[in-house]
Design an enzyme around this catalytic site. Structure first.
Site, PDB file in Angstrom:
ATOM      1  N   PRO A  42       8.048  -4.277   0.218  1.00  0.00           N
ATOM      2  CA  PRO A  42       6.969  -5.141   0.073  1.00  0.00           C
ATOM      3  C   PRO A  42       5.674  -4.619   0.014  1.00  0.00           C
ATOM      4  O   PRO A  42       4.616  -5.465  -0.237  1.00  0.00           O
ATOM      5  CB  PRO A  42       7.172  -5.619   1.597  1.00  0.00           C
ATOM      6  CG  PRO A  42       7.751  -4.539   2.255  1.00  0.00           C
ATOM      7  CD  PRO A  42       8.698  -3.871   1.404  1.00  0.00           C
ATOM      8  N   LYS A  43       5.419  -3.371  -0.229  1.00  0.00           N
ATOM      9  CA  LYS A  43       3.962  -2.769  -0.337  1.00  0.00           C
ATOM     10  C   LYS A  43       3.615  -2.366  -1.805  1.00  0.00           C
ATOM     11  O   LYS A  43       2.899  -1.513  -1.920  1.00  0.00           O
ATOM     12  CB  LYS A  43       3.927  -1.745   0.762  1.00  0.00           C
ATOM     13  CG  LYS A  43       3.830  -2.307   2.184  1.00  0.00           C
ATOM     14  CD  LYS A  43       2.905  -1.314   3.205  1.00  0.00           C
ATOM     15  CE  LYS A  43       3.014  -1.904   4.444  1.00  0.00           C
ATOM     16  NZ  LYS A  43       2.250  -1.138   5.314  1.00  0.00           N
ATOM     17  N   ASN A  44       4.430  -3.072  -2.700  1.00  0.00           N
ATOM     18  CA  ASN A  44       4.353  -2.625  -3.962  1.00  0.00           C
ATOM     19  C   ASN A  44       3.384  -3.531  -4.903  1.00  0.00           C
ATOM     20  O   ASN A  44       3.882  -4.799  -4.623  1.00  0.00           O
ATOM     21  CB  ASN A  44       5.554  -2.169  -4.569  1.00  0.00           C
ATOM     22  CG  ASN A  44       5.794  -2.450  -6.132  1.00  0.00           C
ATOM     23  OD1 ASN A  44       5.340  -3.083  -6.744  1.00  0.00           O
ATOM     24  ND2 ASN A  44       6.172  -1.317  -6.587  1.00  0.00           N
TER      25      ASN A  44
END
Lengths: 357, 347
Positions: free
Chosen positions: B109-111
């Site tokens: 989710p942090k891309n």
């Protein structure tokens, strides 16, 4: 050379690895062997896209982030071989190809918009002397629209104020000579409030945790604001200190952010990496050095050997390297824009235009 | 070696269906730097990806390979771009692509690339119907994920999905009143719907802030929101607010409350300066109170920001002091200030 077991998740960020490592070495005042420097030049030349700009690795598409990193790395090396790697005409074409009508830039063709792109574009354009007002038309207003109710800047208008994006927006405006258009007082209040009273380091956003990398993104704003306020006629600025607790930041970095086998990190318990090594050291340098060559004041916590080289708060490479690069490229004419650039190339699948506003 | 540890995929180089394609090794040059130790699988997939790119191949097998390339490095924006080109060229089922991207985002989710890809697919489908629920799910795992909030704001603004967002924000603030992303979203929703000019809205928001402050006095977000909402019109424009805050000072004091008081006094000074007939005593008293807070914060309550509070004190005295403030306590001022024309370039 510069050879460790890098993770394949950085396969699209290799110019970043070059920058993080070279900048760390220059801060530590470790000389770069000529052979290594030359190898880096040749590698970055392979990362340069035939259509301009630099990519995350050979054969990949150009992207503003590795472009920023590659140009900075080449300027750190600072040899003619390094400067000659950059194809200035193509670089300008690339910047035009990612420019949006609303003043923002996408990070790469078909990619996302946020304020990092304006900083990357302004940084490389100014260093290599390809900057024209037309290239940054509306960019100032777009960046200003990123300053929010908190006083800091967000990645895109509407979002939460964030240290990384605030640095990018502010530094970009400094390059464009428009930093005075920000609400400097509100920004100053926001950034000084990001220093943690217990840890001494900085958080990236209100009510989040400390992280060593914000030692640069956040603390690095204070030299920028100091100069901006000075230019606005502020008479009460300190002559010796930035407006953050320099000693406390140095303590956080030196006591909490070092890996005993070398390298620096986010916070205790995290593993080391080259990104954190670069930005913890950059923040340490900011905390150690006040002023400029004419009026320089140092605060070195611990041994004399802890002293790092000063870093330029806009570009985050050493000030001598900035001056040298500017001097080199200012001798060259600003390239004319090639008329065959196609801003919508590769964009035919996007709804409407490239504008995401 | 046990059965469970055997991975049953063939390298592309060993697959008959790929035999016609000559893989393209990476051109790092004779003296590569920042070398990555690729796994055999990684090199195999990307050697074939480079071959596809070189031939501009737009086939099903190319599309399938992009999934493998993404799995090995979801940050490779060149691969994602190519996948989008193929989605269009092959008229792929975009609903299936939504399922795919949903799974990838849940894993990573942090891309940046995964969220941008989702946005493109939503735009092509012109279908935001799953978005608010999906983002809510991601936020339930990390309530401050910047990419998630960015996507959420884009969806809401693009498709005008404002109706339930204030309720969503209030629920998040119920769970964690210190969630600054939620406070930001609150500001986002209100500024794009009712706005902050309506006095009823402002009073409601002030009430809300003060309630949250009573529950958690050291929550900087609530104080920042209070100030942020009022600063354009001026903090002293809100009648009775100063008094309410002074009341809170007795039982719910914090460095943030004190800073807010300082801001009120500073704003008052700004307004006094503009009024013709004003009590010089009133101005002196307001200035005295403001400087007193600066000193309190610098020396005792917020010492990490000592340099800042002392600067503010000097600035304020310089601006509103008239040189005859002999009865006022001197803030600690270790260095003389000199005029801008005398001092050197500071940076």
């Amino acid at each position: 050379h510069l050879c460790f077991s890098f993770s394949s998740c950085l396969d699209a960020s290799r110019p970043w690895l070059c920058f993080w490592i070279l900048h760390s070495l220059e801060l530590l005042q470790e000389p770069i062997p000529a052979a290594v420097a030359s190898d880096v030049c040749q590698f970055l030349a392979r990362c340069q896209s035939p259509t301009g700009g630099f990519a995350g690795g050979p054969g990949q598409h150009a992207h503003l982030a590795p472009t920023y990193a590659a140009v900075n790395a080449l300027c750190i090396i600072g040899t003619d071989e390094a400067y000659n790697v950059i194809d200035r005409e193509k670089l300008l074409d690339f910047l035009w190809s990612v420019k949006q009508p609303d003043g923002s830039f996408v990070m790469h063709v078909g990619g996302e918009v946020d304020v990092r792109s304006a900083y990357c574009a302004a940084s490389v354009a100014s260093l290599t002397n390809i900057l024209t007002p037309k290239l940054f038309e509306n960019t100032t207003n777009w960046i200003l629209s990123c300053q929010n109710w908190e006083g800091g800047l967000s990645g895109v208008p509407g979002l939460e104020a964030h240290g990384g994006y605030t640095f990018c927006g502010t530094a970009a405006l400094v390059i464009l000579g428009k930093e005075h258009m920000l609400d400097l007082k509100a920004l100053l209040r926001w950034v000084v409030s990001r220093q943690m009273r217990f840890e001494g380091g900085f958080q990236g956003r209100c009510n989040k945790l400390v992280d060593g990398c914000y030692s640069f993104w956040q603390a690095g704003l204070l030299p920028l604001l100091h100069r901006a306020l000075y230019k606005e006629g502020e008479s009460e600025l300190s002559q010796q200190r930035w407006m953050f607790e320099q000693q406390a930041l140095q303590e956080y970095i030196l006591l909490c952010c070092q890996n005993p086998t070398g390298g620096l990190l986010d916070k205790p318990g995290k593993s080391r990496d080259f990104y954190h090594t670069c930005y913890c050291l950059s923040g340490l340098s900011i905390a150690q050095h006040f002023g400029n060559m004419d009026n320089h004041y140092e605060v070195i916590l611990g041994k004399e050997e802890n002293r790092l080289a000063p870093t330029h708060p806009v570009y985050n490479i050493c000030p001598e390297k900035v001056a040298q690069a500017l001097q080199h490229f200012l001798r060259m004419p600003v390239p004319e824009v090639m008329l065959n650039f196609a801003p919508n190339k590769g964009q035919r699948f996007c709804k409407g235009s490239l504008t995401f506003s | 070696m046990t059965i469970s540890s055997i991975v049953m995929t063939l390298l592309f180089g060993d697959r008959k269906e790929w035999a016609d394609l000559e893989p393209v090794p990476q051109d790092d040059g004779p003296n590569p730097v920042v070398k990555i130790a690729y796994s055999e699988k990684f090199s195999d997939v990307y050697d074939y990806f480079r071959a596809l790119l070189k031939n501009d191949e737009k086939t099903e097998r190319a599309f399938a390979l992009t999934a493998d390339a993404i799995d090995l490095n979801a940050a490779n924006y060149t691969v994602w771009h190519y996948r989008r080109v193929l989605l269009q060229a092959l008229s792929k089922d975009l609903k299936e692509e939504m399922k795919y991207i949903t799974n990838i985002i849940e894993e990573q989710p942090k891309n940046y690339q995964v969220w941008h890809h989702r946005r493109m697919v939503v735009e092509w489908l012109n279908d935001p119907s799953e978005e608010l629920q999906f983002i809510a799910d991601i936020l339930s795992q990390d309530a401050k994920n910047y990419h998630a909030w960015q996507h959420r704001q884009w969806v809401i603004q693009e498709y005008k999905l404002w109706d339930n967002e204030l309720e969503f924000v209030e629920n998040l603030l119920e769970e964690d009143v210190r969630n600054n992303s939620a406070w930001n979203q609150r500001h986002f929703v209100i500024s794009h719907t009712t706005g902050f000019s309506d006095p009823a809205v402002v009073e409601r928001e002030i009430q809300y802030c003060l309630n949250q402050i009573r529950k958690a006095p050291h929550n900087e977000s609530a104080w920042n929101y209070l100030k942020g909402m009022l600063q354009d019109r001026g903090l002293s424009s809100q009648p009775g607010l100063l008094e309410r805050v002074l009341e809170l000072k007795e039982t719910h004091c914090s460095p943030y409350l004190l800073a807010f008081l300082f801001d009120c006094y500073e704003d008052a000074l700004e307004n006094i300066a503009q009024k013709e007939k004003v009590e010089e005593e009133e101005q002196k008293e307001t200035l005295r109170k403001a400087l007193e807070i600066c000193q309190l914060l610098a020396q005792e309550k917020d010492t990490i920001r000592k340099e800042y509070w002392e600067f503010l004190g000097r600035s304020l005295r310089n601006k509103y002091g008239n040189g005859t403030l002999s009865d006022e306590p001197m803030a600690e001022n270790p260095e003389p200030s000199i005029s801008a024309s005398q001092s050197q370039e500071a940076s």
